[in-house]
Design a protein around this motif. Structure first.
Motif, PDB file in Angstrom:
ATOM      1  N   SER A  28       0.847  -1.194   0.000  1.00 43.57           N
ATOM      2  CA  SER A  28       0.000   0.000   0.000  1.00 43.57           C
ATOM      3  C   SER A  28       0.885   1.247   0.000  1.00 43.57           C
ATOM      4  CB  SER A  28      -0.912   0.000   1.219  1.00 43.57           C
ATOM      5  OG  SER A  28      -0.155   0.216   2.394  1.00 43.57           O
ATOM      6  N   GLU A  29       0.271   2.368  -0.296  1.00 48.51           N
ATOM      7  CA  GLU A  29       1.004   3.632  -0.299  1.00 48.51           C
ATOM      8  C   GLU A  29       1.569   3.927   1.091  1.00 48.51           C
ATOM      9  OE1 GLU A  29       2.678   6.824  -2.135  1.00 48.51           O
ATOM     10  OE2 GLU A  29       1.389   5.374  -3.137  1.00 48.51           O
ATOM     11  N   SER A  30       0.822   3.595   2.123  1.00 51.64           N
ATOM     12  CA  SER A  30       1.264   3.794   3.499  1.00 51.64           C
ATOM     13  C   SER A  30       2.495   2.944   3.809  1.00 51.64           C
ATOM     14  CB  SER A  30       0.132   3.451   4.462  1.00 51.64           C
ATOM     15  OG  SER A  30       0.570   3.504   5.781  1.00 51.64           O
ATOM     16  N   ASN A  33       5.526   4.360   2.069  1.00 50.29           N
ATOM     17  CA  ASN A  33       6.013   5.554   2.768  1.00 50.29           C
ATOM     18  C   ASN A  33       6.782   5.190   4.030  1.00 50.29           C
ATOM     19  OD1 ASN A  33       5.006   7.347   0.882  1.00 50.29           O
ATOM     20  ND2 ASN A  33       3.069   7.612   1.968  1.00 50.29           N
TER      21      ASN A  33
END
Length: 72
Positions: A28-30, A33
């Motif tokens: 996921s983008e999270s 990051n």
């Protein structure tokens, strides 16, 4: 812990995290990051000189917290 040993540990963890980022397209983008932040902190930690063991442990604790969040 000697500086050389610290640098080897930092490089090993950084390479592992970068491998995860490259080989896992389902992140996921999270998650991406979190891992990118951990890699960035490792790169900054590698350039810092004159850290006491206490300061080094505090920096590593921040990085471990990011990795822990990734696994949860």
């Amino acid at each position: 812990m000697s500086r050389l040993s610290r640098l080897q540990n930092i490089d090993g963890l950084r390479i592992s995290l970068e491998t995860i980022l490259q080989n896992q397209c389902s992140l996921s983008e999270s998650d991406i990051n979190l891992l990118n932040n951990a890699v960035a902190k490792l790169n900054r930690l590698k350039t810092k000189k004159g850290l006491t063991n206490k300061h080094y442990q505090m920096e590593v604790a921040d990085i471990v917290e990011l990795i822990f969040k990734f696994f949860i």
